[in-house]
Design an enzyme around this catalytic site. Sequence first.
Site, PDB file in Angstrom:
ATOM      1  N   GLY A   1      -0.198   2.289   2.769  1.00  0.00           N
ATOM      2  CA  GLY A   1      -1.623   2.276   2.481  1.00  0.00           C
ATOM      3  C   GLY A   1      -2.350   3.220   3.421  1.00  0.00           C
ATOM      4  O   GLY A   1      -1.873   3.489   4.528  1.00  0.00           O
TER       5      GLY A   1
ATOM      6  N   GLN B   1      -9.308   7.095   7.831  1.00  0.00           N
ATOM      7  CA  GLN B   1      -8.173   7.456   8.683  1.00  0.00           C
ATOM      8  C   GLN B   1      -7.895   8.964   8.680  1.00  0.00           C
ATOM      9  O   GLN B   1      -7.166   9.452   9.531  1.00  0.00           O
ATOM     10  CB  GLN B   1      -6.909   6.682   8.264  1.00  0.00           C
ATOM     11  CG  GLN B   1      -7.029   5.187   8.540  1.00  0.00           C
ATOM     12  CD  GLN B   1      -5.797   4.438   8.082  1.00  0.00           C
ATOM     13  OE1 GLN B   1      -5.668   4.104   6.916  1.00  0.00           O
ATOM     14  NE2 GLN B   1      -4.871   4.194   8.986  1.00  0.00           N
TER      15      GLN B   1
ATOM     16  N   CYS C   1       0.045   0.038  11.691  1.00  0.00           N
ATOM     17  CA  CYS C   1      -1.075   0.817  11.180  1.00  0.00           C
ATOM     18  C   CYS C   1      -0.862   2.276  11.571  1.00  0.00           C
ATOM     19  O   CYS C   1      -0.531   2.558  12.722  1.00  0.00           O
ATOM     20  CB  CYS C   1      -2.379   0.290  11.792  1.00  0.00           C
ATOM     21  SG  CYS C   1      -3.824   1.212  11.260  1.00  0.00           S
ATOM     22  N   LEU C   2      -1.041   3.176  10.617  1.00  0.00           N
ATOM     23  CA  LEU C   2      -0.821   4.605  10.917  1.00  0.00           C
ATOM     24  C   LEU C   2      -1.797   5.113  11.978  1.00  0.00           C
ATOM     25  O   LEU C   2      -1.540   6.119  12.620  1.00  0.00           O
ATOM     26  CB  LEU C   2      -0.938   5.438   9.642  1.00  0.00           C
ATOM     27  CG  LEU C   2       0.160   5.195   8.586  1.00  0.00           C
ATOM     28  CD1 LEU C   2      -0.158   5.940   7.293  1.00  0.00           C
ATOM     29  CD2 LEU C   2       1.526   5.608   9.112  1.00  0.00           C
TER      30      LEU C   2
ATOM     31  N   HIS D   1      -5.823  -5.167   4.549  1.00  0.00           N
ATOM     32  CA  HIS D   1      -5.740  -4.316   5.743  1.00  0.00           C
ATOM     33  C   HIS D   1      -6.573  -3.042   5.530  1.00  0.00           C
ATOM     34  O   HIS D   1      -7.364  -2.648   6.385  1.00  0.00           O
ATOM     35  CB  HIS D   1      -4.266  -3.973   6.002  1.00  0.00           C
ATOM     36  CG  HIS D   1      -4.006  -3.001   7.118  1.00  0.00           C
ATOM     37  ND1 HIS D   1      -3.165  -3.276   8.167  1.00  0.00           N
ATOM     38  CD2 HIS D   1      -4.462  -1.739   7.350  1.00  0.00           C
ATOM     39  CE1 HIS D   1      -3.121  -2.233   8.988  1.00  0.00           C
ATOM     40  NE2 HIS D   1      -3.904  -1.282   8.517  1.00  0.00           N
ATOM     41  N   GLU D   2      -6.412  -2.406   4.348  1.00  0.00           N
ATOM     42  CA  GLU D   2      -7.128  -1.148   4.081  1.00  0.00           C
ATOM     43  C   GLU D   2      -8.625  -1.380   3.900  1.00  0.00           C
ATOM     44  O   GLU D   2      -9.436  -0.568   4.362  1.00  0.00           O
ATOM     45  CB  GLU D   2      -6.540  -0.442   2.851  1.00  0.00           C
ATOM     46  CG  GLU D   2      -5.078  -0.029   2.975  1.00  0.00           C
ATOM     47  CD  GLU D   2      -4.746   0.719   4.250  1.00  0.00           C
ATOM     48  OE1 GLU D   2      -5.610   1.434   4.772  1.00  0.00           O
ATOM     49  OE2 GLU D   2      -3.608   0.564   4.745  1.00  0.00           O
TER      50      GLU D   2
ATOM     51  N   HIS E   1     -10.286  -1.443   7.083  1.00  0.00           N
ATOM     52  CA  HIS E   1     -10.568  -0.095   7.602  1.00  0.00           C
ATOM     53  C   HIS E   1     -11.935   0.396   7.136  1.00  0.00           C
ATOM     54  O   HIS E   1     -12.678   1.021   7.897  1.00  0.00           O
ATOM     55  CB  HIS E   1      -9.510   0.912   7.128  1.00  0.00           C
ATOM     56  CG  HIS E   1      -8.293   0.992   8.004  1.00  0.00           C
ATOM     57  ND1 HIS E   1      -8.358   1.363   9.322  1.00  0.00           N
ATOM     58  CD2 HIS E   1      -6.988   0.757   7.751  1.00  0.00           C
ATOM     59  CE1 HIS E   1      -7.129   1.345   9.839  1.00  0.00           C
ATOM     60  NE2 HIS E   1      -6.281   0.979   8.909  1.00  0.00           N
TER      61      HIS E   1
HETATM   62 ZN    ZN Z   1      -4.241   0.670   9.109  1.00  0.00          ZN
END
Ligand code: ZN
Length: 174
Positions: free
Chosen positions: A46, A51, A94-95, A136-137, A140
């Site tokens: 995701g 991001q 998380c990226l 989660h997204e 963000h």
């Molecule tokens: Zn993340």
Amino acid sequence: MSIKEIITVPDEILKKVSKPMEKFGTNEKKLINDLFDTMYNSNGIGLAAVQIGILKRVLVVDVSNKDEEKNPIALINPVIKKLSDDTSVYEEGCLSIPETFIEIERPKICEVEYVDEKGSKKNLKCDGLLSTCVQHEINHLDGKLIIDHLSKLKKDFIIKKISKIKKNPDRVVV
Ligand code: ZN
């Protein structure tokens, strides 16, 4: 189509609330393609627009297994309509937060209303991993990160650790 740099903590942009996307033109399509390219390139499941530095309420997910067919879904202006009382726990990474995994309990099922790439309103019922990933997204888009689930002390520790990794250049032996 291009792969973008993923922004990591402690960049302040990750704490900002993204704004709704109002147009669906060429630039918006390009943004979605860039998100998919960047996500697949990093082996993520995701990615939210913030991001890669774009404060728009857009995210992409694909929770298919490696041996399955790809299942890319782009969610524009997603809104959670329902959350189950049942919960599931995943160890989430998380990226934007390298080398960090945190066990997080979230509602097992969620229903999301969103607009797709063609501008049509859609509903998606998410269960298990997809539910966790979408929540989660969406977090963000509201400037919330998985480390916000931790105490301030632990959170500061992780940010410090990551800042240190960033400052040190890669070590090579030749
Ligand atoms: Zn993340």
